[in-house]
Design a protein around this motif. Structure first.
Motif, short mmCIF file in Angstrom:
data_model
loop_
_atom_site.label_atom_id
_atom_site.label_comp_id
_atom_site.label_asym_id
_atom_site.label_seq_id
_atom_site.Cartn_x
_atom_site.Cartn_y
_atom_site.Cartn_z
N LYS A 164 8.79 9.51 2.93
CA LYS A 164 7.92 8.35 2.67
C LYS A 164 8.32 7.75 1.33
CE LYS A 164 3.07 7.00 1.89
NZ LYS A 164 3.06 5.88 2.85
N LEU A 165 8.53 6.45 1.30
CA LEU A 165 8.89 5.77 0.06
C LEU A 165 7.68 5.69 -0.85
CD1 LEU A 165 11.03 4.13 -1.52
CD2 LEU A 165 10.14 2.09 -0.40
N ARG A 166 7.85 6.15 -2.10
CA ARG A 166 6.76 6.12 -3.07
C ARG A 166 6.96 5.06 -4.16
NH1 ARG A 166 3.41 10.34 -3.38
NH2 ARG A 166 2.15 8.74 -4.46
N TYR A 172 15.48 4.70 -5.59
CA TYR A 172 14.34 4.86 -4.68
C TYR A 172 13.79 6.28 -4.86
CZ TYR A 172 16.01 0.69 -2.18
OH TYR A 172 16.41 -0.59 -1.84
N TRP A 173 12.46 6.37 -4.94
CA TRP A 173 11.80 7.68 -5.00
C TRP A 173 11.16 7.93 -3.63
CZ3 TRP A 173 12.08 4.47 -9.19
CH2 TRP A 173 12.49 5.04 -10.40
N CYS A 197 7.49 4.96 6.02
CA CYS A 197 7.94 6.29 6.42
C CYS A 197 9.11 6.16 7.38
CB CYS A 197 6.82 7.08 7.08
SG CYS A 197 5.41 7.43 5.99
N GLY A 198 9.93 7.21 7.44
CA GLY A 198 11.06 7.21 8.35
C GLY A 198 11.87 8.47 8.22
N ALA A 224 0.83 -1.21 0.00
CA ALA A 224 0.00 0.00 0.00
C ALA A 224 0.87 1.25 0.00
CB ALA A 224 -0.92 -0.01 1.22
N GLY A 225 0.56 2.16 -0.89
CA GLY A 225 1.29 3.41 -0.96
C GLY A 225 2.40 3.43 -1.98
N LEU A 226 2.83 2.26 -2.50
CA LEU A 226 3.90 2.21 -3.50
C LEU A 226 3.32 2.34 -4.90
CD1 LEU A 226 6.64 -0.43 -2.62
CD2 LEU A 226 6.75 2.06 -2.53
N LEU A 227 3.98 3.14 -5.71
CA LEU A 227 3.57 3.33 -7.10
C LEU A 227 4.40 2.43 -8.00
CD1 LEU A 227 3.36 7.23 -7.21
CD2 LEU A 227 1.44 5.63 -7.16
N PRO A 228 3.83 1.91 -9.08
CA PRO A 228 4.64 1.16 -10.05
C PRO A 228 5.55 2.10 -10.83
CG PRO A 228 2.40 1.41 -10.84
CD PRO A 228 2.41 1.97 -9.45
#
Length: 384
Positions: free
Chosen positions: A304-306, A339-340, A293-294, A122-126
């Motif tokens: 936040k990792l997207r 990483y975005w 998040c971190g 959840a929250g990660l984009l392709p």
């Protein structure tokens, strides 16, 4: 930081960890790990201090020395040194179905259709191609594995590059040499019958310049660059396996231009320049596994990792000279992975203190140079 050039006088052996066999090829050689650079720097310091049988205190003191590298580099006849950085995973070489031209396509996070069947957390984009290139079909093509620092910086800043430009300025297959060896009887000193094996090594020696397609010899040679705060004595060093000799030179120019701080934006694109070791595999330990998040290392910025574009994991091991035993194998995220991250507090410019620093989880891995990253400004897509 001081910058040092490793001038290989003999072919450099860096084994992939596969068992020795009768035949050897380029798959039996691995690009040297950051720990090889850290080991070389600490060995030089140990010898300069006249240390031999290390005490626990001396070993701990050496382990606290930080080293950044190894970075592949190309040196021209005039002494100018250009870093060659790993191809970022958000760059794709793809052949156009009509013109048969190989294109350099940029990948970026984009929301997928609700019924696409994605099983991302959840929250990660392709990570997808732009709408302009989505019609292109076919398999990715081979191309430059290492980009010159100037092209890499342009790509980080969002500029368009061509496949031919990156290929001409970068490097793909590095010069190698294969040697045939035989086992030797310890008592007689004679070769043992039918016990031949081969090793493959990087051949960066002065005699290894390749002939250019248009005739003549290439006006450059390959080597490695190490960055450290230590003041190392120039001279001969043993680097890699088999005790092969190299010469260590101090570079007058700073190779750190590739680690410039990002401009301000709502997000940051993190590209690994050396393999990184995280306790949660592909996910950095400084990000929560559920919320993604971190706090970004070396800063107080919440992120936040997207999205992420990762290459296949890389095994990391080695030999512990102090304990005289092999190190446990670990899995690393390879160099080039991207990483975005979206900044929840502050912005990309607030990450300036982290530019060019190691981002692995464990402090010792950071000192060993695992997880050196380039940071670039990135604008997260608007929520649908």
């Amino acid at each position: 930081m001081r910058n040092y050039w490793i001038d290989a006088l003999s072919p450099l052996v860096f084994r992939s960890g596969k068992p020795f066999g009768a035949q050897s090829d380029t798959h039996d050689i691995a690009f040297p790990l950051p720990s090889a650079a850290a080991g070389l720097v600490r060995t030089c310091v140990m010898r300069q201090n006249g240390w031999h049988d290390l005490s626990n205190e001396q070993s701990a003191q050496l382990n606290r020395i930080a080293a950044h590298g190894l970075f592949l580099a190309r040196q021209r006849a005039d002494g100018e040194t250009v870093l060659l950085l790993p191809k970022p995973a958000d760059a794709l070489y793809l052949r156009h179905p009509d013109t048969q031209e190989t294109l350099l396509v940029r990948l970026s996070p984009r929301a997928a259709d609700a019924d696409c069947g994605s099983d991302l957390p959840a929250g990660l984009l392709p990570v997808r191609m732009s709408a302009e290139h989505e019609h292109l079909n076919g398999k990715p093509q081979s191309g430059a594995k290492y980009w010159c620092a100037e092209d890499f910086a342009k790509w980080q800043n969002g500029a368009a590059l061509s496949f031919d430009t990156v290929k001409q300025n970068g490097a793909n297959d590095l010069p190698t040499e294969t040697r045939t060896h035989t086992a030797v009887d310890a008592q007689s000193g004679a070769a043992k019958d039918a016990q031949l094996f081969q090793t493959t090594a990087y051949d960066f020696s002065p005699a290894a310049k390749k002939r250019q397609e248009g005739g003549g010899w290439q006006p450059h040679r390959y080597g490695f660059v190490i960055r450290t705060e230590q003041d190392l004595a120039e001279g001969l060093v043993c680097f890699g396996g088999e005790g092969r000799l190299s010469r260590l030179h101090a570079l007058a120019q700073d190779a750190g231009a590739a680690f410039a701080a990002p401009s301000d934006a709502a997000g940051v694109r993190l590209t690994l320049l050396t393999p990184a070791i995280f306790k949660n595999g592909w996910l950095p330990g400084w990000l929560d596994e559920k919320t993604l998040c971190g706090t970004f290392p070396h800063t107080d910025v919440r992120v936040k990792l997207r999205a992420a574009a990762l290459e296949r994991w890389q095994p990391v091991s080695g030999w512990d000279l102090h304990r005289h035993q092999p190190k446990a194998m670990r899995k690393a995220v390879p160099a080039g992975s991207v990483y975005w991250l979206e900044c929840e507090t502050g912005g990309a410019a607030a990450l300036a203190d982290a530019a060019g620093k190691a981002l692995s989880d464990h402090p010792q891995d950071r000192l060993d140079g695992f997880g050196i990253a380039a940071l670039a400004a990135w604008t997260p897509p608007q929520a649908a």
